[in-house]
Design a protein around this motif. Structure first.
Motif, PDB file in Angstrom:
ATOM      1  N   VAL A  14       0.950  -1.259  -0.096  1.00  0.00           N
ATOM      2  CA  VAL A  14      -0.195   0.086   0.004  1.00  0.00           C
ATOM      3  C   VAL A  14       0.977   1.232  -0.221  1.00  0.00           C
ATOM      4  N   LEU A  15       0.631   2.107  -0.806  1.00  0.00           N
ATOM      5  CA  LEU A  15       1.421   3.368  -0.793  1.00  0.00           C
ATOM      6  C   LEU A  15       0.232   4.442  -0.516  1.00  0.00           C
ATOM      7  N   VAL A  16       0.785   4.891   0.851  1.00  0.00           N
ATOM      8  CA  VAL A  16      -0.003   5.864   1.405  1.00  0.00           C
ATOM      9  C   VAL A  16       0.468   7.152   0.969  1.00  0.00           C
ATOM     10  N   LEU A  17      -0.443   7.997   0.310  1.00  0.00           N
ATOM     11  CA  LEU A  17      -0.061   9.246   0.047  1.00  0.00           C
ATOM     12  C   LEU A  17      -0.743  10.400   0.831  1.00  0.00           C
ATOM     13  N   ARG A  18      -0.005  11.267   1.320  1.00  0.00           N
ATOM     14  CA  ARG A  18      -0.202  12.161   2.051  1.00  0.00           C
ATOM     15  C   ARG A  18       0.342  13.883   1.500  1.00  0.00           C
ATOM     16  N   GLY A  19      -0.510  14.757   1.958  1.00  0.00           N
ATOM     17  CA  GLY A  19      -0.145  16.170   1.431  1.00  0.00           C
ATOM     18  C   GLY A  19      -0.776  16.479   0.219  1.00  0.00           C
ATOM     19  N   GLU A  20       0.129  17.199  -0.589  1.00  0.00           N
ATOM     20  CA  GLU A  20      -0.404  17.751  -2.177  1.00  0.00           C
ATOM     21  C   GLU A  20       0.665  17.026  -3.172  1.00  0.00           C
ATOM     22  N   LEU A  21      -0.175  16.387  -3.929  1.00  0.00           N
ATOM     23  CA  LEU A  21       0.453  15.707  -5.389  1.00  0.00           C
ATOM     24  C   LEU A  21       0.352  16.527  -6.249  1.00  0.00           C
ATOM     25  N   ASP A  22       1.433  16.983  -6.641  1.00  0.00           N
ATOM     26  CA  ASP A  22       1.326  18.089  -7.900  1.00  0.00           C
ATOM     27  C   ASP A  22       2.573  17.765  -8.687  1.00  0.00           C
ATOM     28  N   PHE A  23       2.658  18.688  -9.823  1.00  0.00           N
ATOM     29  CA  PHE A  23       3.901  18.348 -10.599  1.00  0.00           C
ATOM     30  C   PHE A  23       5.376  18.301 -10.141  1.00  0.00           C
ATOM     31  N   ASP A  24       5.354  19.031  -9.089  1.00  0.00           N
ATOM     32  CA  ASP A  24       6.926  18.661  -8.528  1.00  0.00           C
ATOM     33  C   ASP A  24       6.928  17.404  -7.616  1.00  0.00           C
ATOM     34  N   SER A  25       5.906  16.786  -7.248  1.00  0.00           N
ATOM     35  CA  SER A  25       5.994  15.801  -6.296  1.00  0.00           C
ATOM     36  C   SER A  25       5.533  14.414  -7.074  1.00  0.00           C
ATOM     37  N   THR A  26       5.393  14.502  -8.236  1.00  0.00           N
ATOM     38  CA  THR A  26       4.973  13.079  -9.033  1.00  0.00           C
ATOM     39  C   THR A  26       6.288  12.448  -9.169  1.00  0.00           C
TER      40      THR A  26
END
Length: 124
Positions: A14-26
């Motif tokens: 399981v990849l638990v994603l937190r915060g803001e997923l945007d161009f810089d964080s992809t």
């Protein structure tokens, strides 16, 4: 701020994603996914838990489901992983606003799996 935690569960990763997923964080998400697969932790299903995402722009969406139709991306992952079951978890307001009762059956046929379930889910 964006973070990815990888949790190994009995049936898969399981990849638990937190915060803001945007161009810089992809890039960070892609690296975590590739590392999970390379280490063999993705031998079972690999699930992206998006419940704690505060924001996801179009770059993040593309990283998660690819360009175009999200069901086509799900279908390619199903074929790649030889999966026979898909579970879709989404925020309750998204489920209520964008999905009708017949969507899971139509999606199941399009993706060609024996089971496809859509659940409302929220982290509180």
């Amino acid at each position: 701020m964006f973070s990815v935690q990888v949790a190994q569960e009995e049936r898969g990763a399981v990849l638990v994603l937190r915060g803001e997923l945007d161009f810089d964080s992809t890039v960070q998400l892609d690296e975590a996914g590739q590392e999970t697969l390379a280490q063999g932790r993705g031998a079972g299903p690999v699930v992206a838990d998006c419940a704690a995402l505060a924001f996801c722009d179009s770059s993040g969406r593309t990283e998660l489901v690819g360009d175009g139709n999200p069901l086509e991306r799900v279908r390619s992952v199903v074929e790649e992983r030889a999966a026979d079951e898909v579970i879709v978890l989404n925020n309750p307001h998204v489920v209520d606003s964008f999905f009708d009762r017949g969507w899971p059956n139509r999606a199941q046929k399009k993706v060609d799996v024996s089971e496809l379930k859509l659940y409302s889910h929220s982290v509180e």
